[in-house]
Design a protein around this motif. Structure first.
Motif, PDB file in Angstrom:
ATOM      1  N   PRO A 112      12.652 -42.052 -46.225  1.00 52.71           N
ATOM      2  CA  PRO A 112      12.290 -41.300 -47.180  1.00 52.71           C
ATOM      3  C   PRO A 112      13.669 -40.534 -47.496  1.00 52.71           C
ATOM      4  O   PRO A 112      14.759 -40.822 -46.968  1.00 52.71           O
ATOM      5  N   VAL A 113      13.475 -39.912 -48.716  1.00 52.34           N
ATOM      6  CA  VAL A 113      14.679 -39.113 -49.466  1.00 52.34           C
ATOM      7  C   VAL A 113      13.998 -37.641 -49.589  1.00 52.34           C
ATOM      8  O   VAL A 113      12.832 -37.404 -49.995  1.00 52.34           O
ATOM      9  N   LEU A 114      14.660 -36.728 -49.053  1.00 48.09           N
ATOM     10  CA  LEU A 114      14.529 -35.492 -49.050  1.00 48.09           C
ATOM     11  C   LEU A 114      14.574 -34.600 -50.475  1.00 48.09           C
ATOM     12  O   LEU A 114      15.832 -35.190 -51.181  1.00 48.09           O
ATOM     13  N   ILE A 115      13.470 -34.517 -51.033  1.00 47.75           N
ATOM     14  CA  ILE A 115      13.310 -33.745 -52.373  1.00 47.75           C
ATOM     15  C   ILE A 115      13.590 -32.158 -52.383  1.00 47.75           C
ATOM     16  O   ILE A 115      14.310 -31.831 -53.085  1.00 47.75           O
ATOM     17  N   GLU A 116      12.992 -31.517 -51.243  1.00 49.41           N
ATOM     18  CA  GLU A 116      13.044 -30.348 -51.239  1.00 49.41           C
ATOM     19  C   GLU A 116      13.059 -29.836 -49.735  1.00 49.41           C
ATOM     20  O   GLU A 116      12.330 -30.365 -49.007  1.00 49.41           O
ATOM     21  N   ASP A 117      13.852 -28.823 -49.362  1.00 44.59           N
ATOM     22  CA  ASP A 117      14.105 -28.525 -48.335  1.00 44.59           C
ATOM     23  C   ASP A 117      13.521 -26.812 -48.133  1.00 44.59           C
ATOM     24  O   ASP A 117      14.218 -25.951 -47.958  1.00 44.59           O
ATOM     25  N   ARG A 118      12.141 -26.719 -48.217  1.00 44.46           N
ATOM     26  CA  ARG A 118      11.618 -25.514 -48.191  1.00 44.46           C
ATOM     27  C   ARG A 118      10.330 -25.536 -47.599  1.00 44.46           C
ATOM     28  O   ARG A 118       9.557 -26.724 -47.565  1.00 44.46           O
ATOM     29  N   PRO A 119       9.668 -24.468 -47.278  1.00 39.00           N
ATOM     30  CA  PRO A 119       8.540 -24.339 -46.670  1.00 39.00           C
ATOM     31  C   PRO A 119       7.584 -25.178 -47.919  1.00 39.00           C
ATOM     32  O   PRO A 119       7.628 -25.042 -48.952  1.00 39.00           O
ATOM     33  N   TYR A 120       6.362 -25.520 -47.024  1.00 34.16           N
ATOM     34  CA  TYR A 120       5.186 -26.123 -47.793  1.00 34.16           C
ATOM     35  C   TYR A 120       5.353 -25.656 -49.504  1.00 34.16           C
ATOM     36  O   TYR A 120       5.001 -24.466 -49.593  1.00 34.16           O
ATOM     37  N   ASN A 121       5.236 -26.690 -50.111  1.00 37.17           N
ATOM     38  CA  ASN A 121       5.282 -26.581 -51.812  1.00 37.17           C
ATOM     39  C   ASN A 121       4.453 -27.595 -52.242  1.00 37.17           C
ATOM     40  O   ASN A 121       3.583 -27.869 -51.597  1.00 37.17           O
ATOM     41  N   GLN A 122       4.485 -27.857 -53.541  1.00 43.28           N
ATOM     42  CA  GLN A 122       3.531 -29.002 -53.993  1.00 43.28           C
ATOM     43  C   GLN A 122       3.996 -30.249 -54.170  1.00 43.28           C
ATOM     44  O   GLN A 122       5.190 -30.308 -54.756  1.00 43.28           O
ATOM     45  N   ALA A 123       3.237 -31.085 -53.782  1.00 44.62           N
ATOM     46  CA  ALA A 123       3.882 -32.682 -53.922  1.00 44.62           C
ATOM     47  C   ALA A 123       3.364 -32.974 -55.417  1.00 44.62           C
ATOM     48  O   ALA A 123       2.763 -32.211 -55.981  1.00 44.62           O
ATOM     49  N   VAL A 124       4.209 -33.878 -55.823  1.00 42.44           N
ATOM     50  CA  VAL A 124       3.966 -34.392 -57.104  1.00 42.44           C
ATOM     51  C   VAL A 124       3.712 -35.922 -57.164  1.00 42.44           C
ATOM     52  O   VAL A 124       4.294 -36.345 -56.085  1.00 42.44           O
ATOM     53  N   MET A 125       3.384 -36.355 -58.380  1.00 44.18           N
ATOM     54  CA  MET A 125       3.020 -37.828 -58.561  1.00 44.18           C
ATOM     55  C   MET A 125       4.402 -38.468 -59.144  1.00 44.18           C
ATOM     56  O   MET A 125       4.634 -37.976 -60.247  1.00 44.18           O
ATOM     57  N   PRO A 126       4.879 -39.409 -58.625  1.00 42.21           N
ATOM     58  CA  PRO A 126       5.946 -39.978 -59.414  1.00 42.21           C
ATOM     59  C   PRO A 126       5.516 -40.787 -60.501  1.00 42.21           C
ATOM     60  O   PRO A 126       4.382 -41.270 -60.356  1.00 42.21           O
ATOM     61  N   ALA A 127       6.492 -41.257 -61.294  1.00 41.64           N
ATOM     62  CA  ALA A 127       6.649 -42.175 -62.075  1.00 41.64           C
ATOM     63  C   ALA A 127       7.699 -43.213 -62.068  1.00 41.64           C
ATOM     64  O   ALA A 127       8.463 -42.994 -61.557  1.00 41.64           O
ATOM     65  N   VAL A 128       7.220 -44.637 -62.339  1.00 38.96           N
ATOM     66  CA  VAL A 128       8.022 -45.785 -62.232  1.00 38.96           C
ATOM     67  C   VAL A 128       8.110 -46.442 -63.275  1.00 38.96           C
ATOM     68  O   VAL A 128       7.064 -46.779 -63.939  1.00 38.96           O
ATOM     69  N   ALA A 129       9.385 -46.732 -63.709  1.00 33.50           N
ATOM     70  CA  ALA A 129       9.633 -47.673 -65.024  1.00 33.50           C
ATOM     71  C   ALA A 129      11.037 -47.565 -65.122  1.00 33.50           C
ATOM     72  O   ALA A 129      11.916 -47.198 -64.592  1.00 33.50           O
ATOM     73  N   ASP A 130      11.563 -48.510 -66.148  1.00 32.79           N
ATOM     74  CA  ASP A 130      12.942 -48.484 -66.452  1.00 32.79           C
ATOM     75  C   ASP A 130      13.288 -47.362 -67.525  1.00 32.79           C
ATOM     76  O   ASP A 130      13.094 -47.709 -68.698  1.00 32.79           O
ATOM     77  N   PHE A 131      13.616 -46.358 -67.201  1.00 34.24           N
ATOM     78  CA  PHE A 131      13.803 -44.967 -67.826  1.00 34.24           C
ATOM     79  C   PHE A 131      15.375 -45.286 -68.585  1.00 34.24           C
ATOM     80  O   PHE A 131      15.417 -44.601 -69.478  1.00 34.24           O
ATOM     81  N   VAL A 132      16.208 -46.056 -68.031  1.00 36.69           N
ATOM     82  CA  VAL A 132      17.444 -45.927 -68.695  1.00 36.69           C
ATOM     83  C   VAL A 132      18.001 -47.389 -69.197  1.00 36.69           C
ATOM     84  O   VAL A 132      18.846 -47.472 -69.692  1.00 36.69           O
ATOM     85  N   GLY A 133      16.798 -48.241 -69.446  1.00 36.11           N
ATOM     86  CA  GLY A 133      17.177 -49.522 -70.257  1.00 36.11           C
ATOM     87  C   GLY A 133      18.263 -50.386 -69.623  1.00 36.11           C
ATOM     88  O   GLY A 133      18.735 -51.031 -70.319  1.00 36.11           O
TER      89      GLY A 133
END
Length: 194
Positions: free
Chosen positions: A148-169
């Motif tokens: 896994p990759v750390l996104i936030e290092d703070r107490p319980y916050n909101q998980a979010v749904m990722p998006a997957v695509a070729d965003f940069v072409g």
């Protein structure tokens, strides 16, 4: 559902119903395209109100599978069902895919383009609740290298749904998701990973 849960070109609707926390953990309802209920499946772990179902062909069969995140604290799972509601597999995960203030779920995609699908989500390590990670694993629950990759290092916050695509072409897929690291300042940070 594009192609339908049975790949028969009919489009079925699949929904999750929240459990009440006491007698009912949750349900999956599979509707035919005429509105009739094909299957009603009572789950044996809790389904939250803000969790999405994911539909994907994770075993390269002739039908799509239904994937649902559920939990029976301290355990968390992704359950895999066939298009009639029979559970095929239970993937144990060390993360809660949950958020008290937002809608969450996971993406199934071939992020590394190796011909097999991966499960991609953000969540909190069970028992920790003090960091928010991006998780990418195979369909058996094995973590991909670098995750896994750390996104936030703070107490319980909101998980979010990722998006997957070729965003940069560049013919490669990226994962994009937001974090609320600066929520106190009313700012959202957008992260991109390849």
């Amino acid at each position: 559902l594009e192609g339908g849960a049975s790949l028969d070109k009919n489009k079925e609707l699949v929904v999750a119903v929240q459990g009440d926390g006491e007698d009912l953990f949750g349900k999956i309802l599979i509707f035919e395209n005429d509105g009739s209920i094909r299957s009603e499946v009572v789950t044996d772990c809790f389904v939250g109100a803000r969790k999405f179902i994911t539909v994907a062909n994770i075993d390269n069969s002739d039908s799509l599978e239904i994937l649902l995140a559920c939990s029976d604290y301290p355990n968390s799972y992704i359950d895999v069902y066939d298009n009639h509601g029979q559970r095929l597999d239970r993937i144990s995960i060390d993360y809660a895919i949950d958020s008290p203030g937002g809608y969450v779920g996971f993406i199934v995609d071939d992020i590394d383009r190796d011909g097999s699908l991966e499960i991609i989500f953000s969540g909190y390590k069970i028992g920790g609740w003090n960091s928010h990670d991006l998780v990418v694993m195979d369909t058996k629950g094995n973590m991909l290298d670098g995750f896994p990759v750390l996104i936030e290092d703070r107490p319980y916050n909101q998980a979010v749904m990722p998006a997957v695509a070729d965003f940069v072409g560049d013919d490669k897929k990226e994962i994009v998701l937001a974090s609320h690291l600066h929520l106190d300042d009313h700012l959202t940070t957008v992260h991109m990973y390849n």
